[in-house]
Design a protein around this motif. Structure first.
Motif, short mmCIF file in Angstrom:
data_model
loop_
_atom_site.label_atom_id
_atom_site.label_comp_id
_atom_site.label_asym_id
_atom_site.label_seq_id
_atom_site.Cartn_x
_atom_site.Cartn_y
_atom_site.Cartn_z
N SER A 213 -3.78 -6.34 7.02
CA SER A 213 -4.41 -5.06 6.71
C SER A 213 -4.64 -4.83 5.23
CB SER A 213 -3.57 -3.91 7.28
OG SER A 213 -2.23 -3.98 6.81
N LEU A 214 -4.00 -5.64 4.37
CA LEU A 214 -4.17 -5.44 2.94
C LEU A 214 -5.49 -6.03 2.47
CD1 LEU A 214 -1.09 -4.90 3.26
CD2 LEU A 214 -0.82 -5.84 0.97
N GLU A 215 -6.11 -5.33 1.56
CA GLU A 215 -7.37 -5.74 0.98
C GLU A 215 -7.17 -6.03 -0.51
OE1 GLU A 215 -10.40 -3.21 3.84
OE2 GLU A 215 -9.50 -2.21 2.10
N PRO A 216 -8.10 -6.74 -1.15
CA PRO A 216 -7.95 -7.02 -2.59
C PRO A 216 -7.73 -5.73 -3.39
CG PRO A 216 -9.73 -8.32 -1.68
CD PRO A 216 -9.30 -7.37 -0.58
N GLY A 217 -6.74 -5.75 -4.24
CA GLY A 217 -6.43 -4.59 -5.08
C GLY A 217 -5.40 -3.65 -4.50
N ASP A 218 -5.03 -3.83 -3.22
CA ASP A 218 -4.09 -2.90 -2.60
C ASP A 218 -2.72 -2.95 -3.25
OD1 ASP A 218 -5.80 -1.71 -0.81
OD2 ASP A 218 -5.19 -2.91 0.92
N VAL A 219 -2.19 -4.13 -3.48
CA VAL A 219 -0.86 -4.23 -4.07
C VAL A 219 -0.85 -3.61 -5.46
CG1 VAL A 219 0.91 -5.83 -4.91
CG2 VAL A 219 -0.19 -6.24 -2.71
N GLU A 220 -1.91 -3.81 -6.22
CA GLU A 220 -1.99 -3.19 -7.55
C GLU A 220 -2.04 -1.68 -7.44
OE1 GLU A 220 -1.88 -2.15 -11.26
OE2 GLU A 220 -1.46 -4.20 -10.56
#
Length: 279
Positions: A213-220
């Motif tokens: 479910s995570l997309e690029p930039g989500d963790v940041e």
């Protein structure tokens, strides 16, 4: 974060639109807590503390409110699946999920009154997390923490406190704090909060692996949210000089590092902030 159209949790208690008594009915400790949290968040809580206000008008639910509630429900469901798996794999135990209370403007809990000024919190007495989704707008507009995964981090952090409660950590730590000086109690509080950040990092890692479910930039986005709500950053943004002895949640650097620690490791043992010599 890819969340639309996915399963939501049944453990949602929706109190939005319900009338409650005025926050002016809080005891002295409750009023002080609201003032302190409002100060840290840079929110004017004076209208919430006025006497004789009666029952506040419920906020009319908008399409944005409903979407936020659905988002929280999906995020909560993800935490349920993740922590059920982690407890079985790492502890050989069963995870008992909490209820998450959605409210608008104000509500009550066994841990005291809740309002938009207090922000999200977990009450171990009834094993419920409390959240006014309007706080997400506060995060974006006042704290500089935007993005759906920043909001997911907030939910995961509060559920992290429930995980601590399930493990007996929260009760032990709060019992310890009761016999301490204010400064020492604050230091233990920092360890509680940093561990919850680490646990939210474990959730993020597992959600990425399990649901994709995570997309690029989500963790940041999550790390930026952790950075923006560090005690030192909040105090600077409030025009104050950072005072470490008053910190209750940890510095921006600490909060980001402990979230990242959980995200990289995925192991409960690596989230033992109480055993860490250096935070």
């Amino acid at each position: 974060m890819d969340w639309r159209g996915r399963r939501g949790s049944r453990n949602i208690e929706d109190r939005r639109g319900a009338r409650v008594g005025s926050i002016g009915g809080l005891g002295g400790a409750g009023v002080l807590a609201v003032l302190l949290i409002g100060w840290f968040l840079g929110v004017d809580v004076t209208p919430l503390l006025e006497e004789g206000g009666g029952s506040p008008e419920p906020r009319e639910m908008t399409a944005e409110d409903q979407a936020a509630a659905e988002f929280v429900s999906v995020t909560l469901a993800d935490t349920e699946e993740v922590w059920t798996q982690v407890f079985r794999e790492q502890l050989g135990a069963e995870y008992q999920p909490p209820v998450l209370v959605l409210f608008s403007e104000a509500t009550r809990s066994p841990c005291g009154g809740a309002s938009g000024a207090t922000g999200p919190f977990y009450c171990p007495l009834d094993r419920k997390a409390y959240l006014d989704t309007a706080f997400f707008a506060t995060m974006e507009r006042q704290l500089g923490a935007s993005g759906d995964f920043a909001a997911a981090y907030v939910v995961a952090h509060e559920i992290g406190h429930h995980v601590q409660n399930e493990l007996g950590i929260l009760e032990e730590a709060n019992t310890l704090r009761a016999g301490m000086s204010e400064a020492d109690s604050n230091a233990v509080s920092v360890r509680i909060e940093l561990q919850a950040d680490c646990l939210s990092g474990i959730w993020a890692r597992r959600a990425e692996q399990r649901f994709g479910s995570l997309e690029p930039g989500d963790v940041e986005e999550a790390m930026n949210a952790a950075r923006q709500i560090g005690d030192d950053t909040l105090q600077r943004n409030a025009g104050q000089r950072p005072m470490p002895h008053t910190f209750t949640h940890g510095t921006s650097e600490q909060r980001v590092r402990w979230f990242e620690r959980g995200y990289v490791s995925g192991d409960l043992a690596d989230c033992d902030s109480f055993a860490a010599r250096d935070l």
